[in-house]
Motif scaffolding. Structure first.
Motif, PDB file in Angstrom:
ATOM      1  N   ALA A 199       2.368   1.667  -3.412  1.00 31.28           N
ATOM      2  CA  ALA A 199       1.350   2.077  -4.388  1.00 31.28           C
ATOM      3  C   ALA A 199       1.038   3.567  -4.248  1.00 31.28           C
ATOM      4  CB  ALA A 199       0.089   1.249  -4.198  1.00 31.28           C
ATOM      5  N   ILE A 200       0.904   4.046  -3.032  1.00 26.03           N
ATOM      6  CA  ILE A 200       0.642   5.479  -2.819  1.00 26.03           C
ATOM      7  C   ILE A 200       1.823   6.307  -3.290  1.00 26.03           C
ATOM      8  CG2 ILE A 200       0.336   7.239  -1.028  1.00 26.03           C
ATOM      9  CD1 ILE A 200      -1.326   5.143   0.515  1.00 26.03           C
ATOM     10  N   TYR A 201       3.030   5.866  -3.001  1.00 23.86           N
ATOM     11  CA  TYR A 201       4.240   6.563  -3.423  1.00 23.86           C
ATOM     12  C   TYR A 201       4.317   6.625  -4.946  1.00 23.86           C
ATOM     13  CZ  TYR A 201       9.252   7.678  -3.435  1.00 23.86           C
ATOM     14  OH  TYR A 201      10.475   8.267  -3.616  1.00 23.86           O
ATOM     15  N   GLY A 202       4.064   5.497  -5.600  1.00 23.45           N
ATOM     16  CA  GLY A 202       4.094   5.465  -7.068  1.00 23.45           C
ATOM     17  C   GLY A 202       3.003   6.311  -7.686  1.00 23.45           C
ATOM     18  N   TYR A 203       1.807   6.263  -7.113  1.00 27.20           N
ATOM     19  CA  TYR A 203       0.712   7.064  -7.649  1.00 27.20           C
ATOM     20  C   TYR A 203       0.998   8.550  -7.492  1.00 27.20           C
ATOM     21  CZ  TYR A 203      -3.767   9.259  -8.338  1.00 27.20           C
ATOM     22  OH  TYR A 203      -4.771  10.071  -8.791  1.00 27.20           O
ATOM     23  N   SER A 204       1.620   8.949  -6.389  1.00 27.21           N
ATOM     24  CA  SER A 204       1.916  10.372  -6.206  1.00 27.21           C
ATOM     25  C   SER A 204       2.909  10.847  -7.267  1.00 27.21           C
ATOM     26  CB  SER A 204       2.437  10.641  -4.803  1.00 27.21           C
ATOM     27  OG  SER A 204       3.671   9.991  -4.604  1.00 27.21           O
TER      28      SER A 204
ATOM     29  N   THR B 225       0.833  -1.207   0.000  1.00 25.96           N
ATOM     30  CA  THR B 225       0.000   0.000   0.000  1.00 25.96           C
ATOM     31  C   THR B 225       0.862   1.249   0.000  1.00 25.96           C
ATOM     32  OG1 THR B 225      -1.718  -1.195   1.208  1.00 25.96           O
ATOM     33  CG2 THR B 225      -1.824   1.203   1.248  1.00 25.96           C
TER      34      THR B 225
ATOM     35  N   LYS C 232       3.576  13.975 -12.173  1.00 24.12           N
ATOM     36  CA  LYS C 232       4.151  14.003 -13.516  1.00 24.12           C
ATOM     37  C   LYS C 232       3.132  14.499 -14.551  1.00 24.12           C
ATOM     38  CE  LYS C 232       5.483  10.403 -16.384  1.00 24.12           C
ATOM     39  NZ  LYS C 232       6.119   9.120 -16.603  1.00 24.12           N
ATOM     40  N   GLN C 233       1.853  14.275 -14.306  1.00 25.10           N
ATOM     41  CA  GLN C 233       0.816  14.672 -15.256  1.00 25.10           C
ATOM     42  C   GLN C 233       0.427  16.138 -15.129  1.00 25.10           C
ATOM     43  OE1 GLN C 233      -2.534  12.128 -14.885  1.00 25.10           O
ATOM     44  NE2 GLN C 233      -1.567  10.469 -16.000  1.00 25.10           N
TER      45      GLN C 233
ATOM     46  N   TYR D  81       3.185   9.550 -10.275  1.00 28.49           N
ATOM     47  CA  TYR D  81       2.410   9.529 -11.527  1.00 28.49           C
ATOM     48  C   TYR D  81       1.510  10.758 -11.626  1.00 28.49           C
ATOM     49  CZ  TYR D  81      -1.052   7.953 -14.925  1.00 28.49           C
ATOM     50  OH  TYR D  81      -1.893   7.857 -15.988  1.00 28.49           O
ATOM     51  N   ALA D  82       0.863  11.124 -10.524  1.00 27.90           N
ATOM     52  CA  ALA D  82      -0.045  12.263 -10.530  1.00 27.90           C
ATOM     53  C   ALA D  82       0.716  13.576 -10.705  1.00 27.90           C
ATOM     54  CB  ALA D  82      -0.864  12.293  -9.252  1.00 27.90           C
TER      55      ALA D  82
END
Length: 86
Positions: free
Chosen positions: A59-64, A56, A69-70, A66-67
């Motif tokens: 996943a939060i670290y990776g999503y942050s 978890t 970067k966009q 990704y977000a």
């Protein structure tokens, strides 16, 4: 990997041990087996929980990443033009 268990002892060969002592030894072995099984179950549950929490967090670290970067609102930012007032 070598078997780490202790060899079984055959108490029937021991003439000096009476039936009460043998029954107590068997009872202690059963209690110890239950205790070990309980500790193994607790360890397995702790490992599952640790991997779930670690996953978890990753996943939060990776999503942050990704977000962030966009985000592009600063890419299209034009500086205001300076007017020459003379």
């Amino acid at each position: 990997m070598a078997d780490e268990r202790m060899p079984k002892v055959d108490f029937s060969k021991e003439a000096s041990l009476n039936k009460n002592i043998l029954d107590f030894i068997k009872l202690a072995e059963q209690d110890n087996l239950r205790r070990v099984q309980k500790l193994q179950r607790i360890r397995r549950n702790n490992l599952v929980t640790a991997f779930a929490l670690g996953g978890t967090v990753l996943a939060i670290y990776g999503y942050s990443f990704y977000a962030v970067k966009q985000e592009s609102f600063l890419d299209d930012f034009d500086e205001p033009k300076i007017k020459d007032v003379q």
